[in-house]
Design a protein around this motif. Structure first.
Motif, PDB file in Angstrom:
ATOM      1  N   GLU A   1      42.896  32.323  31.975  1.00 25.06           N
ATOM      2  CA  GLU A   1      42.072  31.110  31.884  1.00 25.06           C
ATOM      3  C   GLU A   1      42.905  29.928  31.415  1.00 25.06           C
ATOM      4  OE1 GLU A   1      39.467  28.099  30.329  1.00 25.06           O
ATOM      5  OE2 GLU A   1      40.833  29.322  29.120  1.00 25.06           O
ATOM      6  N   SER A   2      43.895  30.170  30.539  1.00 25.15           N
ATOM      7  CA  SER A   2      44.756  29.099  30.039  1.00 25.15           C
ATOM      8  C   SER A   2      45.939  28.829  30.958  1.00 25.15           C
ATOM      9  CB  SER A   2      45.275  29.455  28.643  1.00 25.15           C
ATOM     10  OG  SER A   2      46.083  30.628  28.689  1.00 25.15           O
ATOM     11  N   ARG A   3      46.060  29.602  32.025  1.00 21.37           N
ATOM     12  CA  ARG A   3      47.121  29.467  33.042  1.00 21.37           C
ATOM     13  C   ARG A   3      48.500  29.859  32.518  1.00 21.37           C
ATOM     14  NH1 ARG A   3      45.517  30.118  37.694  1.00 21.37           N
ATOM     15  NH2 ARG A   3      47.232  28.933  38.614  1.00 21.37           N
ATOM     16  N   HIS A   4      48.567  30.554  31.374  1.00 21.65           N
ATOM     17  CA  HIS A   4      49.848  31.144  30.976  1.00 21.65           C
ATOM     18  C   HIS A   4      50.226  32.242  31.968  1.00 21.65           C
ATOM     19  CE1 HIS A   4      48.892  29.301  26.998  1.00 21.65           C
ATOM     20  NE2 HIS A   4      50.201  29.104  27.013  1.00 21.65           N
ATOM     21  N   VAL A   5      49.211  32.900  32.503  1.00 20.65           N
ATOM     22  CA  VAL A   5      49.391  33.821  33.616  1.00 20.65           C
ATOM     23  C   VAL A   5      48.627  33.213  34.791  1.00 20.65           C
ATOM     24  CG1 VAL A   5      48.962  36.137  34.514  1.00 20.65           C
ATOM     25  CG2 VAL A   5      49.614  35.838  32.123  1.00 20.65           C
ATOM     26  N   PRO A   6      49.315  32.660  35.786  1.00 25.47           N
ATOM     27  CA  PRO A   6      48.624  31.980  36.895  1.00 25.47           C
ATOM     28  C   PRO A   6      48.031  32.984  37.879  1.00 25.47           C
ATOM     29  CG  PRO A   6      50.986  31.927  37.255  1.00 25.47           C
ATOM     30  CD  PRO A   6      50.786  32.572  35.915  1.00 25.47           C
ATOM     31  N   ALA A   7      46.986  33.677  37.447  1.00 31.43           N
ATOM     32  CA  ALA A   7      46.477  34.802  38.236  1.00 31.43           C
ATOM     33  C   ALA A   7      44.965  34.780  38.319  1.00 31.43           C
ATOM     34  CB  ALA A   7      46.940  36.124  37.616  1.00 31.43           C
ATOM     35  N   LYS A   8      44.461  35.425  39.360  1.00 36.00           N
ATOM     36  CA  LYS A   8      43.046  35.750  39.446  1.00 36.00           C
ATOM     37  C   LYS A   8      42.850  37.131  38.816  1.00 36.00           C
ATOM     38  CE  LYS A   8      42.486  33.153  43.754  1.00 36.00           C
ATOM     39  NZ  LYS A   8      42.092  33.210  45.194  1.00 36.00           N
ATOM     40  N   LEU A   9      41.629  37.480  38.555  1.00 36.68           N
ATOM     41  CA  LEU A   9      41.318  38.781  37.963  1.00 36.68           C
ATOM     42  C   LEU A   9      40.831  39.732  39.049  1.00 36.68           C
ATOM     43  CD1 LEU A   9      39.362  37.563  34.801  1.00 36.68           C
ATOM     44  CD2 LEU A   9      41.824  37.874  35.070  1.00 36.68           C
ATOM     45  N   VAL A  10      41.242  40.998  38.960  1.00 35.26           N
ATOM     46  CA  VAL A  10      40.794  42.027  39.894  1.00 35.26           C
ATOM     47  C   VAL A  10      40.069  43.107  39.101  1.00 35.26           C
ATOM     48  CG1 VAL A  10      41.476  43.817  41.519  1.00 35.26           C
ATOM     49  CG2 VAL A  10      42.648  41.624  41.532  1.00 35.26           C
ATOM     50  N   GLN A  11      38.824  43.336  39.462  1.00 33.93           N
ATOM     51  CA  GLN A  11      38.016  44.371  38.818  1.00 33.93           C
ATOM     52  C   GLN A  11      37.749  45.479  39.835  1.00 33.93           C
ATOM     53  OE1 GLN A  11      36.465  44.432  35.433  1.00 33.93           O
ATOM     54  NE2 GLN A  11      36.399  46.538  36.132  1.00 33.93           N
ATOM     55  N   THR A  12      38.191  46.699  39.544  1.00 28.78           N
ATOM     56  CA  THR A  12      37.931  47.829  40.433  1.00 28.78           C
ATOM     57  C   THR A  12      36.907  48.754  39.792  1.00 28.78           C
ATOM     58  OG1 THR A  12      39.815  49.025  39.476  1.00 28.78           O
ATOM     59  CG2 THR A  12      40.210  47.783  41.499  1.00 28.78           C
ATOM     60  N   GLY A  13      36.227  49.544  40.624  1.00 27.93           N
ATOM     61  CA  GLY A  13      35.224  50.469  40.138  1.00 27.93           C
ATOM     62  C   GLY A  13      35.238  51.764  40.926  1.00 27.93           C
ATOM     63  N   PRO A  14      34.739  52.843  40.338  1.00 29.72           N
ATOM     64  CA  PRO A  14      34.749  54.152  41.016  1.00 29.72           C
ATOM     65  C   PRO A  14      33.773  54.172  42.190  1.00 29.72           C
ATOM     66  CG  PRO A  14      33.481  54.272  38.994  1.00 29.72           C
ATOM     67  CD  PRO A  14      34.115  52.915  39.009  1.00 29.72           C
TER      68      PRO A  14
ATOM     69  N   TRP B   1      44.022  39.454  28.724  1.00 30.65           N
ATOM     70  CA  TRP B   1      44.316  39.058  30.109  1.00 30.65           C
ATOM     71  C   TRP B   1      43.458  37.857  30.507  1.00 30.65           C
ATOM     72  CZ3 TRP B   1      48.661  40.104  31.824  1.00 30.65           C
ATOM     73  CH2 TRP B   1      49.218  41.377  31.943  1.00 30.65           C
ATOM     74  N   PHE B   2      42.190  37.923  30.164  1.00 34.29           N
ATOM     75  CA  PHE B   2      41.281  36.825  30.517  1.00 34.29           C
ATOM     76  C   PHE B   2      41.743  35.515  29.882  1.00 34.29           C
ATOM     77  CE2 PHE B   2      37.787  34.054  29.328  1.00 34.29           C
ATOM     78  CZ  PHE B   2      37.140  33.866  30.543  1.00 34.29           C
ATOM     79  N   LEU B   3      42.097  35.554  28.595  1.00 30.27           N
ATOM     80  CA  LEU B   3      42.518  34.331  27.907  1.00 30.27           C
ATOM     81  C   LEU B   3      43.801  33.765  28.496  1.00 30.27           C
ATOM     82  CD1 LEU B   3      41.788  35.356  24.193  1.00 30.27           C
ATOM     83  CD2 LEU B   3      40.453  33.801  25.624  1.00 30.27           C
ATOM     84  N   LEU B   4      44.735  34.633  28.821  1.00 33.67           N
ATOM     85  CA  LEU B   4      46.002  34.175  29.391  1.00 33.67           C
ATOM     86  C   LEU B   4      45.811  33.612  30.795  1.00 33.67           C
ATOM     87  CD1 LEU B   4      48.258  37.089  28.121  1.00 33.67           C
ATOM     88  CD2 LEU B   4      48.479  34.680  27.464  1.00 33.67           C
TER      89      LEU B   4
END
Length: 524
Positions: free
Chosen positions: A123-136, A118-121
């Motif tokens: 960062e390369s903009r193949h997936v034009p998305a931000k990352l969401v990190q959730t925690g308990p 997910w990170f690589l995709l």
């Protein structure tokens, strides 16, 4: 306002609630300050039932969230190639709408391999998305847990950007040898070189007159590659002008026992020494055509045949080549292989002559004084009136500096050696200037005048300065050519295309007769 769309894997353990009540895909949609309009939930066909339950759970806590189930079958979720390929195909077929929707990839679910993909995709903009990190949930956090959005646009992180710029500046300083150079052309060249060396393993070609610092720069490029962990081996410096004949092959590529006269034992060769490191072929324009062919094969394949061997040897190295002459011109003359030149010419850096960098003479002068002072064990400095006098001479456009930094270094060494009390005086500077001028006059006499005097004797003095350069050039080409016609074709290659009669030999014969010369006289 753009709609939030989340893409994420079904958590087969955490979303099932087997470890704790907190279920990341469900609780993600409960954050009041992060409304999710659509959740693209990816799952394997084996977990279709669980995916349906999670969809129902999300819609019960967040009725406004549309949940779409996407079956992606991955046999081994720890196989990087398989996971990346599946996610890449998903991204290619998805149809992102950046203008209306804002995309986020949920990292908490899925294997570590999936999260890396997910990170690589992203960062390369193949997936034009931000990352969401959730925690308990933790102490003093709500039951829905924590949520953090990570934007991979590094230009938004000022501290990081400044850190990158600082590191880049340190690399530039390394390539400049710690000298605060001011010449804009040279500084731009160094910046470009740092980017190329940090991101490419392709061969580098350093061109420029003798004494412009190609060897020192090659050593610094090696240090940069070492710091960037692009290589692990050593730097092997080869002066190709010292390699001649069969011994050149043996020195570069090694030999088997008995491969040639005197070969009583095997020799590994310098290419083998450079395995895993950098091979610097200084004065590569001096290599023979056979050696050039083998170098090209070794660069492209990482393999070569030692002399007398039926088996190839492997050596993978980074190549830096240095040349003082115009390689394109040598290719045209058949003295340098066109295929090797094409391979080297991907990244060509021309080092300007010292006279083209008047702004850099003062900092380089300071650097040379410090270096020579360490060598002699005696720090030397200019008197107040001596430094301006030397700099006026050194930066004058009429000062040739034919040996470039070698001349400058030798000049500093002479002044420092003759200054046992640690001070360079104005009379010493004046003596040094006179020494330089005498050396340059003796070593670099007018080559055209010398040639014409050789051919015409006293008659050379009767030729206009305007004609001297043309005649000298014509004489050199005659001596390099096999016939009068061949010389004429070279000399009149452009103008002959406009003439109906192309008797180049006759044109050249008449030109030489103006000065009382003939072909036989020149080539004897």
């Amino acid at each position: 306002m753009k709609k939030n769309v989340v893409i994420g894997f079904l958590g087969t353990q955490m979303d099932a609630g087997k470890r704790r009540k907190w279920r990341p895909s469900v609780q993600l949609c409960e954050h009041p300050d992060f409304p999710v309009e659509r959740f693209e939930l990816l799952h394997d066909a084996r977990w279709r039932s669980l995916a349906g339950k999670i969809k129902a759970a999300i819609q019960s806590v967040s009725p406004g969230t549309e949940v779409l189930l996407n079956e992606i079958n991955i046999d081994n979720p720890w196989d990087f190639e398989q996971v990346y390929g599946a996610l890449f195909d998903f991204a290619q077929n998805y149809g992102f709408d950046d203008e209306r929707e804002q995309y986020h990839v949920h990292l908490t679910t899925g294997t570590h391999v999936a999260q890396i993909c997910w990170f690589l995709l992203a960062e390369s903009r193949h997936v034009p998305a931000k990352l969401v990190q959730t925690g308990p949930p933790r102490n003093n956090t709500p039951d829905i847990g924590t949520l953090q959005v990570i934007d991979l646009d590094l230009s938004k992180y000022n501290a990081l950007q400044q850190r990158f710029e600082r590191v880049s500046g340190e690399y530039n300083t390394l390539l400049k040898g710690g000298i605060e150079t001011r010449n804009p052309v040279f500084n731009a060249l160094i910046e470009r070189m740092e980017v190329v060396v940090s991101n490419s393993d392709a061969p580098l070609l350093l061109v420029g007159p003798t004494g412009t610092g190609k060897s020192d720069l090659a050593a610094r490029l090696y240090e940069l590659k070492l710091q960037r962990r692009r290589i692990k081996g050593r730097l092997v410096h080869v002066n190709c002008s010292t390699l001649q004949g069969e011994r050149a092959m043996s020195t570069l590529f090694g030999h088997r026992r008995g491969a040639m006269a005197g070969a009583q034992s095997e020799r590994g060769g310098l290419l083998k020494e450079a395995d895993g490191g950098v091979l610097f072929l200084d004065e590569i324009d001096e290599l023979g055509l056979d050696e050039q062919a083998m170098i090209l094969h070794a660069v492209e394949s990482g393999k070569y045949f030692p002399l007398g061997s039926d088996y190839e040897v492997t050596s993978r190295f980074h190549l830096i080549a240095g040349a003082s002459r115009d390689l394109a011109g040598l290719v045209a003359q058949g003295k340098f292989r066109a295929d090797l030149y094409a391979r080297l010419n991907l990244w060509t850096f021309r080092l300007p002559a010292l006279r083209e960098r008047p702004e850099d003479i003062a900092p380089n002068l300071e650097y040379e004084f410090e270096k020579v002072g360490k060598m002699l064990g005696n720090q030397v400095a200019f008197n107040a009136d001596a430094l301006p006098a030397y700099l006026r001479f050194a930066t004058d456009p009429s000062t040739p500096w034919p040996g470039n930094f070698r001349d400058l270094g030798a000049s500093v060494q002479r002044m420092c050696t003759l200054s046992p009390r640690g001070r360079v005086t104005l009379p010493m500077v004046q003596d040094e200037i006179a020494t330089l001028q005498r050396i340059w006059k003796d070593a670099h006499a007018d080559a055209d005048a010398v040639l014409l005097a050789e051919v015409l004797g006293e008659g050379a003095a009767q030729i206009d300065l305007f004609d001297q350069a043309q005649l000298a050039s014509a004489i050199r080409i005659c001596r390099e050519s096999k016939s009068l016609s061949a010389a004429g074709r070279r000399l009149f290659a452009v103008s002959r295309l406009e003439k109906k009669s192309r008797n180049d030999a006759d044109r050249l014969r008449k030109y030489l007769e103006k000065f009382g010369l003939d072909w036989a006289q020149l080539v004897q």
